[in-house]
Design a protein around this motif. Structure first.
Motif, mmCIF file in Angstrom:
data_model
loop_
_atom_site.group_PDB
_atom_site.id
_atom_site.type_symbol
_atom_site.label_atom_id
_atom_site.label_comp_id
_atom_site.label_asym_id
_atom_site.label_seq_id
_atom_site.Cartn_x
_atom_site.Cartn_y
_atom_site.Cartn_z
ATOM 1 N N PHE A 66 27.165 57.999 0.849
ATOM 2 C CA PHE A 66 27.101 56.470 0.913
ATOM 3 C C PHE A 66 27.744 55.788 1.793
ATOM 4 O O PHE A 66 28.899 56.267 2.566
ATOM 5 N N ARG A 67 27.661 54.522 2.638
ATOM 6 C CA ARG A 67 28.238 53.784 3.303
ATOM 7 C C ARG A 67 29.599 53.266 2.597
ATOM 8 O O ARG A 67 29.200 52.238 1.659
ATOM 9 N N THR A 68 30.624 53.949 2.679
ATOM 10 C CA THR A 68 31.836 53.554 2.016
ATOM 11 C C THR A 68 32.872 53.033 2.566
ATOM 12 O O THR A 68 33.100 53.044 3.750
ATOM 13 N N GLY A 69 33.569 51.907 1.876
ATOM 14 C CA GLY A 69 34.883 51.027 2.413
ATOM 15 C C GLY A 69 35.862 51.278 1.495
ATOM 16 O O GLY A 69 35.756 51.427 0.033
ATOM 17 N N VAL A 70 36.921 51.181 1.891
ATOM 18 C CA VAL A 70 38.253 51.082 1.328
ATOM 19 C C VAL A 70 38.846 49.799 1.532
ATOM 20 O O VAL A 70 39.031 49.158 2.557
ATOM 21 N N LEU A 71 39.176 48.953 0.603
ATOM 22 C CA LEU A 71 40.176 47.870 0.574
ATOM 23 C C LEU A 71 41.536 48.102 -0.018
ATOM 24 O O LEU A 71 41.732 48.485 -1.078
ATOM 25 N N SER A 72 42.689 47.542 0.869
ATOM 26 C CA SER A 72 43.931 47.943 0.514
ATOM 27 C C SER A 72 44.463 46.416 0.650
ATOM 28 O O SER A 72 44.045 45.615 1.298
ATOM 29 N N ARG A 73 45.663 46.236 -0.128
ATOM 30 C CA ARG A 73 46.248 45.010 0.189
ATOM 31 C C ARG A 73 47.316 45.099 1.678
ATOM 32 O O ARG A 73 47.529 44.153 2.305
ATOM 33 N N GLY A 74 47.490 46.219 2.004
ATOM 34 C CA GLY A 74 48.039 46.452 3.437
ATOM 35 C C GLY A 74 49.646 46.244 3.185
ATOM 36 O O GLY A 74 50.123 45.488 3.863
ATOM 37 N N TYR A 75 50.013 46.658 2.065
ATOM 38 C CA TYR A 75 51.657 46.646 1.983
ATOM 39 C C TYR A 75 52.592 46.656 2.828
ATOM 40 O O TYR A 75 52.439 47.903 3.570
ATOM 41 N N GLY A 76 53.441 45.884 3.127
ATOM 42 C CA GLY A 76 54.378 46.004 4.330
ATOM 43 C C GLY A 76 54.091 45.521 5.503
ATOM 44 O O GLY A 76 54.957 45.694 6.704
ATOM 45 N N ARG A 77 52.872 45.146 5.888
ATOM 46 C CA ARG A 77 52.438 44.852 6.970
ATOM 47 C C ARG A 77 52.873 43.378 7.265
ATOM 48 O O ARG A 77 53.458 42.323 6.753
ATOM 49 N N ILE A 78 53.025 43.117 8.598
ATOM 50 C CA ILE A 78 53.727 41.879 9.192
ATOM 51 C C ILE A 78 52.566 40.736 9.314
ATOM 52 O O ILE A 78 52.930 39.563 9.593
ATOM 53 N N THR A 79 51.351 41.136 9.045
ATOM 54 C CA THR A 79 50.275 39.949 9.334
ATOM 55 C C THR A 79 49.805 39.714 8.012
ATOM 56 O O THR A 79 50.131 40.083 6.909
ATOM 57 N N LYS A 80 48.776 38.601 7.763
ATOM 58 C CA LYS A 80 48.098 38.261 6.634
ATOM 59 C C LYS A 80 46.830 38.233 6.870
ATOM 60 O O LYS A 80 46.135 38.074 7.974
ATOM 61 N N GLY A 81 45.948 37.863 5.641
ATOM 62 C CA GLY A 81 44.586 37.776 5.765
ATOM 63 C C GLY A 81 43.939 39.135 5.873
ATOM 64 O O GLY A 81 44.424 39.969 5.656
ATOM 65 N N TYR A 82 42.604 38.760 6.321
ATOM 66 C CA TYR A 82 41.483 40.078 6.266
ATOM 67 C C TYR A 82 41.590 40.642 7.727
ATOM 68 O O TYR A 82 41.569 40.008 8.762
ATOM 69 N N GLY A 83 41.434 41.923 7.465
ATOM 70 C CA GLY A 83 41.268 42.773 8.755
ATOM 71 C C GLY A 83 40.604 44.063 8.448
ATOM 72 O O GLY A 83 40.687 44.687 7.456
ATOM 73 N N ILE A 84 40.034 44.735 9.608
ATOM 74 C CA ILE A 84 39.560 46.094 9.611
ATOM 75 C C ILE A 84 40.600 47.019 10.319
ATOM 76 O O ILE A 84 40.744 46.458 11.567
ATOM 77 N N VAL A 85 40.721 47.914 9.776
ATOM 78 C CA VAL A 85 41.681 49.099 10.550
ATOM 79 C C VAL A 85 40.720 49.690 11.676
ATOM 80 O O VAL A 85 39.758 50.144 11.281
ATOM 81 N N ASN A 86 41.258 49.904 12.962
ATOM 82 C CA ASN A 86 40.627 50.308 13.995
ATOM 83 C C ASN A 86 41.523 50.974 14.954
ATOM 84 O O ASN A 86 42.700 51.079 14.587
ATOM 85 N N TYR A 87 41.079 51.531 15.954
ATOM 86 C CA TYR A 87 41.895 52.275 17.025
ATOM 87 C C TYR A 87 43.153 51.521 17.633
ATOM 88 O O TYR A 87 43.949 52.083 18.005
ATOM 89 N N ASP A 88 42.812 50.138 17.418
ATOM 90 C CA ASP A 88 43.941 49.147 18.075
ATOM 91 C C ASP A 88 45.117 49.064 17.024
ATOM 92 O O ASP A 88 46.263 48.252 17.200
ATOM 93 N N SER A 89 44.716 49.541 15.613
ATOM 94 C CA SER A 89 45.881 49.025 14.662
ATOM 95 C C SER A 89 46.870 49.782 14.871
ATOM 96 O O SER A 89 47.019 50.946 15.208
#
Length: 341
Positions: A66-89
């Protein structure tokens, strides 16, 4: 660890979480439902029940069909809001656990971060045209209602022996287990007997709609570093400096002890944000070791520690995976849920 002297405060915490849960149960607080299958992974307690390896297992398994996604709060990050993890992350922008997932699997599945689970789920499902979404650490985030809830409990510290914060480590009452479709007893010993399984099932007392499974941690045969690897059995030749910033490092230390008794452990809190002073301390401890020495950490800690120049060429991490008892039965339940929604 039980802190009986704090029990009176637990009564207040219990009252608050119970009222909140009742508000959701009675529909006073709304829970968003989705047509797209959503699998929530979480626990009743604070700390390490093995959520990250289980999310990793589910995403890896589901992404094959299946085309699968994972959604995390992103605990401990310095950013806020929505984002997609990529090679620049990096871990500062998205959090260490999402970064760990991406570095292992790259683009096998989509990984998103958002502290607002409802908004984040809508966004990632629509933008990425997902067939299924896995929610990380979502059990108490009741503003979104997964179609399937997977509740984890540590074999060595099961929720049925624990108590509500702050006297114990439970985020809510043991009765919260009733929201689960699957209850997974994690970090089980390799020699777990059927008799012991039945004991745990009898204490869990699953409802007719709930299934209980048992899983263990499988450590890789190699430890990995920057463009290098070493058979774990070779640890016997080295002095080992172990660095952990996870909730419960006891199982890792137990596993290392099978190969090496000459271990120095520097323990930090879960999701610890390592500083230059920390690296100076690590450097000082490393220099105290013998001629042949190695620094070893977890996969989650590695994504943070490797960013320091001093450690980049010295540090290894030990990959882990989940082994599920009756894995085919478990996979079938997951597959059937996704296909039927």
């Amino acid at each position: 660890m039980k802190r009986w002297y704090l029990y009176p405060f637990s009564l207040g915490y219990h009252l608050g979480t119970s009222i909140r849960n009742r508000m959701y149960d009675w529909g006073i607080f709304s829970s968003s439902k989705f047509r797209t299958p959503i699998i929530g992974v979480g626990n009743l307690s604070v700390g390490g029940s093995g959520k990250s390896p289980m999310v990793m297992y589910l995403a890896d398994y589901l992404s094959r069909s299946f085309r699968t996604g994972v959604l995390s709060r992103g605990y401990g990050r310095i950013t806020k809001g929505y984002g997609i993890v990529n090679y620049d992350s990096n871990y500062k922008l998205v959090g260490d656990e999402p970064m760990q997932l991406f570095e292992r699997f790259r683009n096998r599945f989509v990984i998103g971060v958002c502290e607002d689970r409802v908004f984040g789920a809508k966004k990632i499902i629509e933008d990425m045209d997902l067939d299924v979404l896995v929610l990380d650490d979502s059990y108490q985030h009741r503003a979104i209602k997964p179609g399937m809830n997977l509740l984890l409990t540590d074999y060595n510290d099961p929720y049925f022996k624990d108590y509500i914060l702050p006297a114990g480590d439970l985020r809510e009452s043991r009765n919260g287990m009733s929201r689960a479709n699957i209850i997974m007893v994690t970090k089980c010993p390799d020699d777990l007997t059927e008799e012991k399984k039945q004991y745990y099932i009898s204490r869990i007392r699953p409802q007719h709609y709930q299934k209980v499974f048992f899983s263990s941690i499988a450590y890789d045969e190699n430890i990995l570093g920057l463009d290098k690897q070493m058979p774990v059995k070779n640890l016997d030749y080295y002095d080992v400096l172990v660095i952990t910033g996870i909730a419960n490092p006891s199982q890792l230390l137990k596993e290392i002890s099978k190969y090496n008794k000459k271990v120095k452990h520097l323990q930090y809190k879960d999701h610890h944000n390592f500083t230059d002073d920390d690296i100076k301390k690590i450097s000082a401890e490393y220099k105290k070791l013998g001629e042949y020495k190695v620094i070893l950490t977890t996969e989650k800690d590695y994504v943070r520690l490797k960013t320091f120049d001093y450690l980049r060429d010295k540090i290894y991490y030990w990959p882990i995976n989940v082994e599920i008892d009756k894995r085919e039965d478990f996979n079938k339940i997951i597959q059937n849920y996704v296909r039927k929604v």
